[in-house]
Write an enzyme that holds these catalytic residues in place. Structure first.
Site, mmCIF file in Angstrom:
data_model
loop_
_atom_site.group_PDB
_atom_site.id
_atom_site.type_symbol
_atom_site.label_atom_id
_atom_site.label_comp_id
_atom_site.label_asym_id
_atom_site.label_seq_id
_atom_site.Cartn_x
_atom_site.Cartn_y
_atom_site.Cartn_z
ATOM 1 N N ASP A 180 -19.508 0.741 -25.927
ATOM 2 C CA ASP A 180 -19.160 0.069 -27.195
ATOM 3 C C ASP A 180 -17.779 -0.581 -27.142
ATOM 4 O OD1 ASP A 180 -17.538 2.243 -27.170
ATOM 5 O OD2 ASP A 180 -18.141 3.040 -29.115
ATOM 6 N N GLU A 226 -14.868 0.963 -26.393
ATOM 7 C CA GLU A 226 -13.732 1.900 -26.500
ATOM 8 C C GLU A 226 -13.191 2.201 -25.111
ATOM 9 O OE1 GLU A 226 -14.598 5.606 -28.385
ATOM 10 O OE2 GLU A 226 -15.286 4.629 -30.221
ATOM 11 N N HIS A 250 13.811 -8.678 -28.701
ATOM 12 C CA HIS A 250 13.910 -9.805 -29.637
ATOM 13 C C HIS A 250 15.117 -9.668 -30.574
ATOM 14 C CE1 HIS A 250 12.966 -13.371 -31.720
ATOM 15 N NE2 HIS A 250 12.818 -12.753 -32.866
ATOM 16 N N ASP A 302 18.469 -22.134 -30.712
ATOM 17 C CA ASP A 302 18.463 -21.896 -32.155
ATOM 18 C C ASP A 302 19.644 -21.005 -32.520
ATOM 19 O OD1 ASP A 302 17.669 -19.305 -31.496
ATOM 20 O OD2 ASP A 302 15.579 -19.631 -32.013
ATOM 21 N N LYS A 329 17.699 -25.482 -35.246
ATOM 22 C CA LYS A 329 16.221 -25.597 -35.210
ATOM 23 C C LYS A 329 15.625 -25.270 -36.562
ATOM 24 C CE LYS A 329 13.397 -21.860 -33.833
ATOM 25 N NZ LYS A 329 12.965 -20.857 -32.846
ATOM 26 N N ARG A 346 11.841 -24.250 -38.056
ATOM 27 C CA ARG A 346 10.448 -23.981 -37.682
ATOM 28 C C ARG A 346 9.513 -24.576 -38.726
ATOM 29 N NH1 ARG A 346 7.701 -21.643 -33.947
ATOM 30 N NH2 ARG A 346 9.327 -20.566 -32.812
#
Ligand code: R5P
Length: 318
Positions: A40, A42, A133, A172, A195, A197
């Site tokens: 399935d 998994e 990030h 940016d 910049k 977005r």
């Protein structure tokens, strides 16, 4: 390098080459595990080595297919916890979902926090990550986070290149701190592109603060995803008289729309690391990509965590 049988390294399926390079650096074999799939869909993961009382590390980037890799990581952590590992470190070279880290409009999730919670609940005692990030993402975890930066490998590469007449450009405003560290480290000037977005794959850039005319440019970012940011900034600096343009980023997410953009952008060389494996199609279509390895940096950090030695000392030369 000698490390005893107390340390075990396991690899999810996102980046097996990087995991085996890390093990090579440490001089130990990769821990035995098997990933199977039930009919399935998994996943079932079996750890084949004895991990009771051991210091265990699971290396997994949560890159595309993001949810599958994330789920695999969670299952590994659960598996190790239930097998009585003494300490489990989730080694996440690329942490997906990081960019959704705040509610800047109504009715949106904060997936970075959600994923941090999932990783902790699944059984991680620590996290080892690269360029999350935003630095404050460390605080999304209530367990220790060792945060490495690709600047260590990218910085060395560009320093060895000895680019003269250099201006480091932040594509940016959010990336300004990183760019100013590169500028200080490489001895260049600093410039910033303003910049805006438009949507998740399109950006606009019309203004530059700083001098780019007649200069060689290094543009640095943490991620190149659709490449809208880096290509728009590259076109703008070229238009304003820049000479050679190099782009350096830790994570080459490289969504398919990035291929054409990067191939056509006025960028002479794109340098990324192997936190995410570069697929063949991307390499062929983009052409001018150089991949640096973070394996020895990760291996060294793992060794230090295992020996309870300082990880931050790794960065004393940046
Ligand atoms: C933005 O905050 C990041 O630092 C990157 O500039 C961005 O994620 C890159 O995305 P894209 O390549 O899709 O423009």
């Amino acid at each position: 390098m000698f490390l005893n049988d107390n340390i075990k390294i396991f690899s999810g399926s996102s980046n097996p080459e990087l995991s085996s390079e890390v093990c090579k650096y440490l001089g130990i074999p990769l821990g035995g595990s098997r990933i199977d799939k039930f009919p399935d869909g998994e996943k079932v993961i079996r750890i084949e080595d004895d991990v009771r009382g051991r210091d265990c590390f699971v290396i997994q980037s949560t890159c595309e297919p993001v949810d599958i890799h994330l789920m695999e990581l969670l299952i590994y952590l659960d598996c190790l916890r239930r097998a009585s590992a003494k300490r489990i470190t989730a080694v996440i070279p690329y942490f997906g979902y990081a960019r959704q880290d705040r509610k800047d409009e109504g009715r949106v999730p904060i997936t970075a926090k959600l994923v941090a919670n999932l990783i902790t609940t699944a059984g991680a005692d620590r996290v080892l990550a690269i360029d999350l990030h935003a630095h404050q993402l460390q605080g999304f975890f209530d367990i220790p986070v060792d945060h490495l930066t690709g600047e260590l490998v990218l910085g060395k590469y560009f320093r060895d290149k000895k680019i003269n007449n250099l201006t480091v450009v932040s594509p940016d405003v959010g990336n300004m701190k990183i760019a100013s560290r590169y500028a200080a480290h490489l001895g260049g000037e600093l410039a910033i592109v303003h910049k805006k977005r438009v949507n998740s794959s399109q950006v606009e850039a019309k203004e530059i603060i700083g001098e780019v005319k007649g200069r060689n440019i290094l543009m640095c970012d943490d991620i190149i995803a659709t490449a809208g940011t880096v290509c728009t900034a590259a076109s703008l600096v070229k238009e304003r008289g820049a000479q050679k343009i190099f782009a350096g980023a830790t994570h080459g997410v490289l969504a398919p729309q990035a291929y054409k953009r990067l191939a056509e952008a006025p960028i002479d060389e794109i340098v990324i690391t192997d936190t995410i494996p570069l697929n063949k199609e991307a390499r062929q279509k983009i052409g001018k990509v150089k991949v640096l390895s973070v394996a020895s940096m990760l291996g060294e950090a793992i060794k230090r965590i295992h020996r309870n030695e300082s990880v931050s000392n790794l960065f004393s030369n940046i």
